[in-house]
Scaffold this active site. Structure first.
Site, PDB file in Angstrom:
ATOM      1  N   CYS A 188     -44.053  32.870  36.051  1.00 10.39           N
ATOM      2  CA  CYS A 188     -44.252  34.218  35.510  1.00 10.39           C
ATOM      3  C   CYS A 188     -45.554  34.865  35.993  1.00 10.39           C
ATOM      4  O   CYS A 188     -45.572  36.056  36.336  1.00 10.39           O
ATOM      5  CB  CYS A 188     -44.211  34.180  33.986  1.00 10.39           C
ATOM      6  N   HIS A 217     -48.041  38.790  29.742  1.00 13.31           N
ATOM      7  CA  HIS A 217     -49.155  38.107  30.411  1.00 13.31           C
ATOM      8  C   HIS A 217     -50.084  39.152  31.029  1.00 13.31           C
ATOM      9  O   HIS A 217     -49.616  40.152  31.598  1.00 13.31           O
ATOM     10  CB  HIS A 217     -48.643  37.224  31.555  1.00 13.31           C
TER      11      HIS A 217
END
Ligand SMILES: NC(=O)c1ccc[n+]([C@@H]2O[C@H](COP(=O)([O-])OP(=O)(O)OC[C@H]3O[C@@H](n4cnc5c(N)ncnc54)[C@H](OP(=O)(O)O)[C@@H]3O)[C@@H](O)[C@H]2O)c1
Length: 340
Positions: free
Chosen positions: A130, A243
């Site tokens: 990710c 994130h």
């Protein structure tokens, strides 16, 4: 005519998002199967306005299915992805198992869609970590203009990157701090995650870095350019989804911050939100549910001849996993399988 599509790990964080995104983007699906472990047999999951009943991955026959999106972790992938691939079903895998295999393409469609043909060697395509996915989307257009020499990245990674168990631990531990007798000891994470940050994701390597940091280095080289040097520090933070990354870039050629902003504004998959005022930037809670990788705080690094700093935020369950996998399926469909 559309595709027969399998989602393996359909009860997990990433699998559920895969089903949402397939429906949202109207991927041409003729038939869809939602798979998970035996303990989830019969669990209902949503696919657009339909409800699917989960089947057991262990007994599923992949014969006649076109594409399988896998989000079951490396151990289960090792057992079931080769079975699916051998049955003629193209696997798009979210685990790290195949990412570094030279016979498996590692794809972020905005960056290296052209490498997809390589899937034919094993009938498998890998989806990156990710943190790598959102970073390379931002780096690619800048690299094309000014050639990146070195990247220094620090991540602020949400607990959903550690699966359902990560989300539960932050939720229960946060509540437990205020309710005497209901304290929750660290289990999924190595230290308390509620109201804390942990500079450790995945296992430690011999050189003192962690596997998560190594993944960002190796995957950026494979996807973007083997000549780009990357050094990373990956940190878990008490955020549920999204994130964030502080990225420092050193280029071969000079790149003015204004030109960098213009390049990023035009770049596929990127949205620039960069007002130099209170609130004029994106934080993780604002990116949840979106497709974009957001870039803010673009500024010259005056300590380098050709340096730039930026702030990069994206939904790790979407661009970091499920969205990227569905985009790969779209490229596969358009360029290789040609149905739908
Ligand atoms: N979360 C992220 O940001 C992210 C980003 C990129 C890649 N990934 C990768 O995506 C994968 C899934 O992550 P996640 O966050 O969705 O995890 P998760 O929420 O823990 O879900 C895991 C899923 O895999 C299924 N599963 C596990 N072992 C299985 C087995 N032996 N047989 C069949 N099904 C099995 C689970 O089914 P049950 O519910 O039946 O147990 C569940 O559906 C991992 O490889 C992860 O590294 C995650």
């Amino acid at each position: 005519m559309g595709y027969r599509v399998v989602v393996a790990g359909a009860t997990g964080n990433v699998g559920r998002e895969m089903l949402n995104i397939l429906a949202e983007r109207e991927f041409p699906v003729d038939e869809i199967a939602a798979l998970a472990s035996r303990k989830s047999l019969g669990t209902e999951v949503s696919f657009g306005d339909k409800t699917l009943t989960t089947k057991d991955l262990d007994t599923f026959d992949f014969t006649g299915w076109d594409i399988a999106l896998f989000a079951v972790g490396s151990e289960a992938t090792k057992v079931y992805a080769p079975k699916a691939a051998a049955a003629g079903c193209v696997v798009i895998d979210n685990s790290s198992l195949y990412r570094y295999d030279p016979q498996v393409p590692l794809i972020v469609p905005e960056v290296n869609a052209g490498s997809i043909e390589g899937y034919k060697a094993k009938n498998i395509i890998a989806n990156p970590n990710c943190s790598t996915a959102q970073m390379v989307v931002a780096l690619k257009p800048l690299h094309d203009r000014a050639r990146i020499k070195r990247v220094v990245v620090s991540t602020y990674q949400s607990v959903s990157g550690a699966g359902k168990a990560g989300i539960d631990e932050l939720w229960n531990q946060t509540k437990g701090i205020y309710v005497p007798g209901q304290e929750v000891a660290p289990e999924k994470f190595t230290k308390q995650i509620a109201f804390n940050v942990i500079p450790h994701i995945d296992s430690f390597m011999e050189d003192g870095s962690t596997k998560e940091e190594w993944k960002m280095v190796a995957e950026t080289k494979k996807i973007l350019d083997p000549k780009v040097k990357v050094t990373a520090t990956c940190v878990r933070v008490p955020v549920f989804v999204g994130h964030s990354e502080s990225i420092n870039i050193e280029f071969e050629d000079f790149l003015d911050e204004e030109e960098a902003r213009d390049i990023l504004r035009e770049a596929p998959g990127v949205l620039v939100v960069d007002k130099r005022e209170a609130g004029g930037y994106i934080t993780p809670v604002e990116c949840v549910g979106d497709y974009a990788t957001y870039i803010s705080r673009i500024r010259q690094d005056s300590t380098l001849d050709n340096g730039l700093n930026l702030w990069c935020v994206s939904d790790n369950l979407r661009k970091g996993a499920a969205l990227n996998a569905v985009q790969i399926a779209e490229v596969l469909g358009n360029r290789c399988l040609k149905k739908g």
